[in-house]
Motif scaffolding. Structure first.
Motif, mmCIF file in Angstrom:
data_model
loop_
_atom_site.group_PDB
_atom_site.id
_atom_site.type_symbol
_atom_site.label_atom_id
_atom_site.label_comp_id
_atom_site.label_asym_id
_atom_site.label_seq_id
_atom_site.Cartn_x
_atom_site.Cartn_y
_atom_site.Cartn_z
ATOM 1 N N THR B 238 0.833 -1.203 0.000
ATOM 2 C CA THR B 238 0.000 0.000 0.000
ATOM 3 C C THR B 238 0.872 1.260 0.000
ATOM 4 O O THR B 238 0.465 2.295 -0.521
ATOM 5 C CB THR B 238 -0.946 0.026 1.205
ATOM 6 N N GLY B 241 1.642 1.788 -3.504
ATOM 7 C CA GLY B 241 0.434 2.309 -4.139
ATOM 8 C C GLY B 241 0.276 3.793 -3.884
ATOM 9 O O GLY B 241 -0.099 4.559 -4.771
ATOM 10 N N GLU B 242 0.623 4.192 -2.668
ATOM 11 C CA GLU B 242 0.541 5.597 -2.295
ATOM 12 C C GLU B 242 1.418 6.465 -3.202
ATOM 13 O O GLU B 242 1.022 7.548 -3.612
ATOM 14 C CB GLU B 242 1.027 5.711 -0.859
ATOM 15 N N VAL B 244 2.303 5.883 -6.306
ATOM 16 C CA VAL B 244 1.661 5.998 -7.613
ATOM 17 C C VAL B 244 0.455 6.940 -7.505
ATOM 18 O O VAL B 244 0.224 7.784 -8.373
ATOM 19 C CB VAL B 244 1.225 4.614 -8.130
ATOM 20 N N VAL C 108 -2.444 2.737 -16.041
ATOM 21 C CA VAL C 108 -2.135 3.203 -14.691
ATOM 22 C C VAL C 108 -3.332 3.916 -14.073
ATOM 23 O O VAL C 108 -3.643 3.761 -12.892
ATOM 24 C CB VAL C 108 -0.879 4.106 -14.669
ATOM 25 N N LEU C 112 -5.432 2.823 -10.790
ATOM 26 C CA LEU C 112 -5.616 3.718 -9.650
ATOM 27 C C LEU C 112 -7.079 3.934 -9.313
ATOM 28 O O LEU C 112 -7.420 4.150 -8.158
ATOM 29 C CB LEU C 112 -4.933 5.053 -9.919
ATOM 30 N N PHE C 115 -7.753 1.259 -7.170
ATOM 31 C CA PHE C 115 -7.057 1.488 -5.891
ATOM 32 C C PHE C 115 -7.876 2.439 -5.023
ATOM 33 O O PHE C 115 -8.046 2.223 -3.821
ATOM 34 C CB PHE C 115 -5.658 2.065 -6.155
ATOM 35 N N PHE C 118 -10.731 0.614 -3.696
ATOM 36 C CA PHE C 118 -10.266 -0.226 -2.593
ATOM 37 C C PHE C 118 -10.233 0.578 -1.288
ATOM 38 O O PHE C 118 -10.742 0.140 -0.254
ATOM 39 C CB PHE C 118 -8.879 -0.776 -2.930
#
Lengths: 433, 311, 311
Positions: B238, B241-242, B244, C108, C112, C115, C118
């Motif tokens: 995560t 992910g942050e 990105v 991408v 996201l 994401f 999520f």
């Protein structure tokens, strides 16, 4: 709601409006404030929120009770909760915000040992009194000394040593032990304490298996199969939360409880959820001497009142973090009273408040706790054996033993593991139970 | 946008950071972390130019942070720790890069994710060395041999982070304009054509990958020295992910975007956490959705639009 | 070697039984993710959240059914019902209002968006079901246990673990394979997976297929969660953990491959349980080692096909 909005406005004003604030905190005798602000660091997200949310619940209830009774020294108290769930980096930012922006008078921090280890030195640097209200790591006062940090409960050493003594007393011919702990600091530390203590108190007990499933596992079938095949006499696990629930349910279904005696020092916090899946005859604890059916609480009416109020309000039995929160808040009230007495009624500065915690004695819901010179709290430990109760939908404890803290806490200035190595089988004879 | 306007906007942002930090002491810490993350995000941005998303760059952040944590007690000076952290991350980046640049798109992303999770698992598993999830405390670094008080230390780090951010941004701008940088965009659009021209796509991507690892390393070293406590969480997926997330929030169109994104991200998080301790994740998620759906270019794109309108 | 088997053969047998059940659960989550990726080309990070919501819904429905005094065997169909409800509601909602807007975007951005979803769903789940672990094991208890002989001893296994989990996984695998190969809709889905442009050029209504596939994938995620719920307590964050493992399976399998997902899940499940017996310290690393190993030999996964490169 009102308070939330005004807090947000204040944040916006300071963050973006650029209100000029003095960079260093004043050390002069402060005026009596309009409210006492307490920064409460607790886990509100992720798996460990099973402890964090009951802790917050207890704090909200107790703060309301204090304010209804006129506050502390006539000043109302207000809690500002922050989430330590996102990790240490986030929490460190939040601690700074609480101290430098919200200007809290006191910090209650935190549940995770990682947070405690990271945040306590920061609070010390900021010269803000901090009560370590729930974290268990014994490292904190053994590796450094603090002026502003105090723990209002026990630490991992007594919390593991007590169930070890209890087990050894009841299993005089113990031959083999297995461990299944979560693979993270507490799981590893608690096993090291148990193993070191066991090797000193009863040399020669064989370790049948050391299992450390991934932290936050949801399936223990494989581990349970191994334990079933190995048939160790005792299985030690300090798991908690959803993982302990899962383990108990899976183990019960596969009759592991019939083959081995389980020692679960944190099982009190899972009892209501697992119910009678946890069979009678296994050893459990609650990270302290807190238990709603404590055999001889110092003030039975107080314990009963707390349990009833909590149940009425949150529709759940209070578990150990609520007791730990009670202890921190009780210590806070007692310290303010002591500091106000010392200053002759003038409002205490941060340093004066911190000094009041040194050697402080305060009431818990069941007994009395003393803070040692190194900041560590001396809290008794209650261990018992599960038994079916007539009227409750979950097991309770019988054969309860309360261990005095002086006996089972590593002395000031000694590291727990080194101290445990000095124990002898004779120590076992001196222990109650 | 011409480079003069961009430099002006960058200076404006730097001044805003300094102004906010000097008026609000607790923001010094938050802003230092934001700038540090911005540097790592800048590395992500380079890879995004090639159309590749790494879902595992927290690996390099965490690797460098742990390097600093282990070395700090022995070599306690920031001027040593920072380059060492960056160098170690760069070497690891080269090793990992040699493997992952053979893959594209989702495989590239997933392999990065997998390798970062391997490192994360090791940090948790090797308890005797890393202290597991409890993490390691990092002693305060000295600056050129001088020990600073808390206030001075926090400011020294903020200024270091700011200087590094500017340095990296300028470098990235030149890099992207260079033939190597231009070839990166080639990987995204027409990789085969690149090969026909005799340019090795793998080598182009590898160089960008190593640079991004070095940047993530600087970021990790700064984070370790700022928070002064490192935990395996720095390397969790995560966290990658942050990074990105911030890249898209800030906008991938310019080198200021990552810093704008990182600062806004940290501030939104802090304010959301302050107001709604239970639902800050939800708020961040909604912000991200709104940006992707309604402001494609991210915050930087919005700034460009504003500037364009005025000009 | 022979000696080792004589000593450990029985244990290995137990490890296989455990690994099979685990692999079944892993397969159930990963196959939906893989199917969605194959058709929509979107790696749905929120797949793990759908898993969690499926589990929570199953536990709530199970508790509701028990409170209404429904017979114990009802616990099993309730699991399926939960999956249908979650897939049927969340699937179309997410596809129609979120994913449909971003099909033409860069990968991408698509990643996201999921994401962000999520993050939002993690908090929504917490707001709906709270933070206390939720557990409803009626299905597991109703089926009881089976004694598996182990030398002179017996080891009780739950019938749920021994029969239901592998059984459902097998039915899903065979059913999916039949559906994709033998029905018209299935073949259309395969066509879109293999070559989206050609398929749409031939007049296939991609929108309908996308909606169908995503709903189906969401239902599979929810079914995975529902199947896990009788044996595992549901806690906040359960989705994030599941997610990483599914990523590894998908990348190992090759994108869009149903049989590949089964074999990858089997490798990872068996590898893990064998590790628990003989090399416990390596347990967490097993999925990643398998994935990296497979990708080294077969860069597109076990069953992946090389895409034609754009020139």
């Amino acid at each position: 709601m009102h308070s939330t909005i005004s807090r947000r406005d204040a944040l916006l004003a300071t963050g973006f409006g650029g209100l000029l604030m003095p960079a260093s905190l004043s050390h002069a005798q402060p005026a009596r404030p309009t409210e006492i602000k307490v920064g409460v660091v607790t886990i509100l997200s992720g798996p460990a929120s099973v402890f964090g949310v009951p802790g917050r619940n207890a704090a909200e209830m107790l703060f309301e009770e204090i304010n209804r009774a006129g506050g502390i020294g006539g000043v109302p108290v207000r809690a500002i909760f922050v989430d330590e769930g996102p990790g240490v980096e986030h929490t460190l930012g939040e601690i700074r915000r609480l101290v430098q922006n919200e200007r809290v008078d006191l910090l209650l921090s935190s549940i995770s040992s990682g947070s405690c280890l990271a945040c306590t030195p920061v609070a010390e640097e900021l010269k803000k009194p901090v009560l370590l209200w729930d974290c268990g790591t014994q490292r904190i006062f053994e590796e450094r000394s603090y002026e502003y940090a105090f723990r209002t409960q026990a630490n991992a050493t007594p919390e593991v040593l007590a169930p070890l003594l209890y087990t050894l007393k009841r299993k005089p011919n113990l031959r083999s032990v297995a461990v299944i702990n979560q693979d993270y600091a507490w799981g590893r530390d608690s096993w090291e304490i148990w193993k070191t203590g066991m090797d000193a108190l009863r040399p020669g007990v064989r370790v049948a298996a050391e299992l450390f499933p991934r932290f936050n596992s949801t399936d223990f079938s494989t581990e349970i199969t191994r334990l079933l095949a190995l048939r160790p006499e005792v299985i030690f696990t300090t798991s908690w939360g959803g993982e302990l629930d899962t383990f108990i349910k899976q183990a019960a279904e596969r009759r592991l409880f019939e083959r081995s005696t389980l020692v679960m020092p944190l099982a009190e916090s899972s009892l209501e959820r697992v119910g009678h899946a946890l069979p009678p005859g296994h050893f459990i604890g609650a990270r302290g001497d807190h238990w709603h059916l404590h055999p001889n609480p110092a003030d039975p009416a107080k314990l009963r009142g707390f349990v009833e109020n909590y149940r009425r309000r949150f529709n759940a039995w209070p578990i150990y973090p609520t007791h730990h929160m009670y202890q921190a808040i009780s210590a806070m009230r007692t310290a303010y009273a002591k500091a106000l007495e010392t200053t002759g009624g003038a409002w205490p500065s941060d340093a004066q408040l911190a000094r009041a915690f040194h050697g402080l004695e305060f009431d818990s819901l069941t007994s009395r706790i003393k803070i040692r010179p190194d900041g560590q709290g001396l809290e008794p430990q209650l261990i018992g054996t599960t038994v079916r109760s007539g009227d409750l939908p979950f097991p309770v404890m019988n054969d309860m033993v309360i261990y005095p803290p002086e006996l089972i806490t590593a002395p000031v200035g000694q590291k727990s593991v080194d101290w445990l190595k000095t124990l002898t089988p004779d120590f076992l004879n001196r222990a109650p139970g | 946008m011409n480079s003069r306007t961009e430099a002006f906007l960058a200076a404006l942002l730097a001044l805003a950071v300094l102004a906010a930090a000097s008026t609000t002491p607790w923001l010094v810490f938050v802003l230092t972390l934001a700038l540090a993350k911005g540097i790592a995000v800048l590395g992500i941005l380079l890879l995004l130019r090639a159309g590749q998303v790494s879902f595992g760059h927290a690996l390099f952040v965490a690797f460098s942070a742990y390097t600093v944590a282990f070395l700090a007690p022995k070599l306690g000076d920031a001027t040593l720790l920072l380059p060492i952290g960056a160098l170690f991350a760069g070497v690891l980046g080269l090793l990992v890069g040699l493997f992952v640049v053979r893959y594209r798109e989702i495989f590239f992303g997933m392999l990065n994710l997998a390798l970062s999770m391997v490192f994360y698992s090791l940090l948790e598993k090797l308890y005797t060395i890393t202290k597991g999830t409890d993490g390691i405390r990092v002693p305060a670094a000295t600056f050129l041999g001088r020990t600073l008080d808390r206030h001075g230390y926090e400011w020294a780090l903020l200024l270091t982070a700011l200087a590094l951010a500017i340095l990296c941004a300028v470098f990235a701008r030149f890099y992207l304009a260079s033939p190597m940088g231009q070839a990166l965009s080639g990987i995204k659009t027409r990789e085969a054509r690149l090969e026909f021209m005799g340019v090795s796509a793998r080598r182009v991507l590898l160089s960008a990958y190593v640079i991004s690892a070095v940047m993530a390393g600087m970021s990790g070293a700064l984070i370790a020295m700022t928070s002064r406590h490192v935990t395996p969480h720095l390397g969790y997926w995560t966290a990658s992910g942050e990074l990105v997330f911030i890249a898209i929030l800030g906008g991938a169109g310019g080198v200021i975007g990552p810093f704008l994104g990182a600062i806004v991200f940290e501030l939104v998080r802090v304010y959301a956490a302050a107001s709604f301790a239970d639902a800050w994740q939800l708020i961040l998620g909604v912000v991200l959705l709104l940006v992707i759906l309604f402001a494609r270019g991210g915050l930087w794109g919005m700034v460009l639009k504003l500037c364009g309108r005025r000009a | 070697m022979a000696e080792w088997f004589a000593d450990n053969g029985l244990l290995l047998g137990l490890a296989l039984l455990d690994g099979l059940a685990y692999a079944a659960l892993v397969f159930m989550v990963a196959v939906g993710l893989n199917l969605v990726f194959g058709v929509l080309r979107i790696l749905n990070v929120a797949h793990g959240s759908l898993f969690a919501i499926g589990g929570y819904t199953a536990a709530s429905l199970g508790a509701f059914a028990a409170a209404r005094g429904l017979p114990d065997w009802m616990a099993l169909p309730v699991l399926l019902l939960a999956a249908v409800i979650v897939g049927g509601i969340a699937g179309p909602l997410i596809e129609r209002f979120l994913l449909r807007r971003i099909y033409s975007e860069e990968p991408v951005l698509q990643l996201l968006v999921t994401f962000a979803l999520f993050m939002i769903l993690e908090d929504v789940q917490k707001l709906v079901w709270g933070v206390q672990p939720l557990h409803h094991d009626a299905a597991m208890r109703w089926l009881g246990t089976v004694d598996v002989p182990f030398g002179t001893d017996v080891i009780p296994f739950t019938a749920y673990q021994l029969y239901v989990l592998p059984g459902v996984a097998l039915i899903t695998l065979v059913g999916l394979a039949w559906f994709l190969r033998r029905t018209l809709t299935g073949r259309v889905i395969v066509a879109v997976t293999t070559d989206r442009e050609a398929a749409t050029a031939m007049g296939i209504d991609a929108k309908k297929i996308f909606l169908l596939t995503f709903t189906f994938g969401a239902g599979l995620a929810a079914l995975g969660g529902a199947l896990a719920s009788p044996t595992a307590a549901l806690v906040p964050g359960v989705g994030a953990g599941t997610m990483v493992l599914s990523f590894a399976v998908v990348a190992t399998a090759g994108l869009g491959q149903v049989e590949g997902a089964a074999i990858a899940a089997l490798m990872i499940g068996l590898g893990r349980s064998i590790a628990v017996y003989f090399l416990p310290e390596a347990e967490v690393l097993v999925p990643y080692i398998i994935m990296v190993g497979v990708l080294l030999v077969r860069p597109n996964g076990l069953f992946g096909v090389t895409e034609t490169r754009r020139i």
